[in-house]
Design an enzyme around this catalytic site. Structure first.
Site, PDB file in Angstrom:
ATOM      1  N   ASP A 103       0.845  -1.196   0.000  1.00 22.36           N
ATOM      2  CA  ASP A 103       0.000   0.000   0.000  1.00 22.36           C
ATOM      3  C   ASP A 103       0.882   1.249   0.000  1.00 22.36           C
ATOM      4  O   ASP A 103       2.016   1.218   0.483  1.00 22.36           O
ATOM      5  CB  ASP A 103      -0.886  -0.019   1.250  1.00 22.36           C
ATOM      6  CG  ASP A 103      -1.656   1.262   1.445  1.00 22.36           C
ATOM      7  OD1 ASP A 103      -2.361   1.676   0.505  1.00 22.36           O
ATOM      8  OD2 ASP A 103      -1.547   1.863   2.539  1.00 22.36           O
TER       9      ASP A 103
ATOM     10  N   THR B 250      -3.015   0.254  -4.176  1.00 24.56           N
ATOM     11  CA  THR B 250      -3.450   1.523  -3.602  1.00 24.56           C
ATOM     12  C   THR B 250      -4.876   1.867  -3.992  1.00 24.56           C
ATOM     13  O   THR B 250      -5.397   1.362  -4.990  1.00 24.56           O
ATOM     14  CB  THR B 250      -2.497   2.658  -4.067  1.00 24.56           C
ATOM     15  OG1 THR B 250      -2.922   3.903  -3.505  1.00 24.56           O
ATOM     16  CG2 THR B 250      -2.480   2.781  -5.587  1.00 24.56           C
TER      17      THR B 250
ATOM     18  N   LYS C  78      -8.555  -5.026  -2.952  1.00 18.92           N
ATOM     19  CA  LYS C  78      -7.125  -5.266  -3.120  1.00 18.92           C
ATOM     20  C   LYS C  78      -6.828  -6.762  -3.056  1.00 18.92           C
ATOM     21  O   LYS C  78      -5.932  -7.250  -3.750  1.00 18.92           O
ATOM     22  CB  LYS C  78      -6.340  -4.519  -2.048  1.00 18.92           C
ATOM     23  CG  LYS C  78      -6.362  -3.001  -2.207  1.00 18.92           C
ATOM     24  CD  LYS C  78      -5.426  -2.330  -1.205  1.00 18.92           C
ATOM     25  CE  LYS C  78      -5.451  -0.824  -1.321  1.00 18.92           C
ATOM     26  NZ  LYS C  78      -4.478  -0.172  -0.418  1.00 18.92           N
TER      27      LYS C  78
ATOM     28  N   ASP D  41      -2.120  -0.617   5.917  1.00 11.49           N
ATOM     29  CA  ASP D  41      -2.411   0.008   7.205  1.00 11.49           C
ATOM     30  C   ASP D  41      -3.886   0.234   7.497  1.00 11.49           C
ATOM     31  O   ASP D  41      -4.249   0.521   8.641  1.00 11.49           O
ATOM     32  CB  ASP D  41      -1.730   1.382   7.271  1.00 11.49           C
ATOM     33  CG  ASP D  41      -2.446   2.393   6.394  1.00 11.49           C
ATOM     34  OD1 ASP D  41      -3.175   3.250   6.931  1.00 11.49           O
ATOM     35  OD2 ASP D  41      -2.307   2.318   5.163  1.00 11.49           O
TER      36      ASP D  41
END
Length: 275
Positions: A5, A39, A188, A211
């Site tokens: 990420d 991302t 993702k 995160d």
């Protein structure tokens, strides 16, 4: 394969890649490891970082809704939001006076400039376009939509919309101010699986680092799911390993420990979940 990420993971709070993180990623690539970025950003917003790192693998953008070859710019996978649901979200955001952005062909649009469009521009570096009525403007399925509001409101809206669109859309928080809506298949985790299958890589040979809530699907898919030290506790609870924070070279630490340093192979990490 390693999927990383960007915001609050590879990037520090100044939106830069530290020299330590940069060197670790480049060393992994030089050793033949496939490294990709995963991302929520637009492709054009992620591209400068991809180029800094020398990544030539396909890049996962828009929470997994768009996978693009970093070199040729060819689109490998695109899962847009159905038009009827997009228009419904537009109407709801207008009714509740929430700033909304829609993304089409790697550009984004909103009704009018305000502090939230300015906030997004500061982070992404990509200017959006004010078009007046989004409902009138939207004639094509968007790649994603984002509501931007104060963090305490975003948490409230997340609960509401996750229930409303259960089984229809992915609804996730990517940053404290952002609530994102994507195709039900656009995560993702699904995008990382798509690339792993494309390269013939086993799930157990994948590391994912992130995160936030939108990273959970890839953390739970990967053989080794790594949460950043700055991640919320709920995100850490889905990870196999917790690294240092984004301001303390947490990504470099993971690569040194499990890929470059000759330490314990990540398949044998003592914290791994049983699957």
């Amino acid at each position: 394969m390693i999927a990383i990420d960007l915001d609050d993971s590879l990037l520090d709070d100044n939106l830069t890649i530290s020299q330590e993180n940069k060197q670790a990623v480049r060393r992994a690539i030089e050793e033949g490891v496939i490294v990709t970025i995963a991302t929520g950003r637009m492709f054009k917003s992620a591209l400068p970082y991809v180029q800094q790192l020398g990544i030539d693998a396909p890049v996962i953008t828009y929470q997994g809704a768009l996978v693009v070859n970093a070199l040729s710019r060819n689109v490998l996978l695109h899962c847009p939001v159905p038009l009827d649901l997009s228009r419904e979200i537009i109407r709801e955001s207008k009714k509740n006076n929430i700033h909304l952005q829609v993304y089409i062909d790697d550009e984004y649009y909103f009704e009018q400039h305000n502090k939230y469009s300015d906030l997004y521009f500061k982070v992404s570096g990509i200017p959006g376009k004010a078009v007046g009525s989004l409902e009138d403007f939207l004639v094509k399925e968007p790649t994603k939509l984002i509501m931007i509001d104060e963090p305490e409101n975003i948490l409230k809206w997340m609960e509401h919309y996750k229930e409303k669109y259960k089984g229809k859309l992915q609804v996730t928080i990517s940053k404290a101010h952002y609530l994102e809506f994507t195709n039900i298949e656009a995560t993702k985790g699904n995008a990382v699986r798509y690339l792993a299958d494309m390269y013939g890589i086993k799930r157990e040979e994948v590391i994912a680092i992130g995160d936030s809530f939108n990273d959970i699907p890839m953390l739970t898919y990967a053989g080794l799911g790594v949460a950043m030290g700055n991640a919320p506790e709920i995100v850490k609870s889905h990870a196999d390993y917790v690294t240092y924070s984004n301001n303390d070279n947490g990504v470099a630490h993971v690569l040194e420990k499990f890929v470059l340093g000759g330490g314990m192979p990540f398949e044998l990490c003592a914290n791994r979940r049983h699957r």
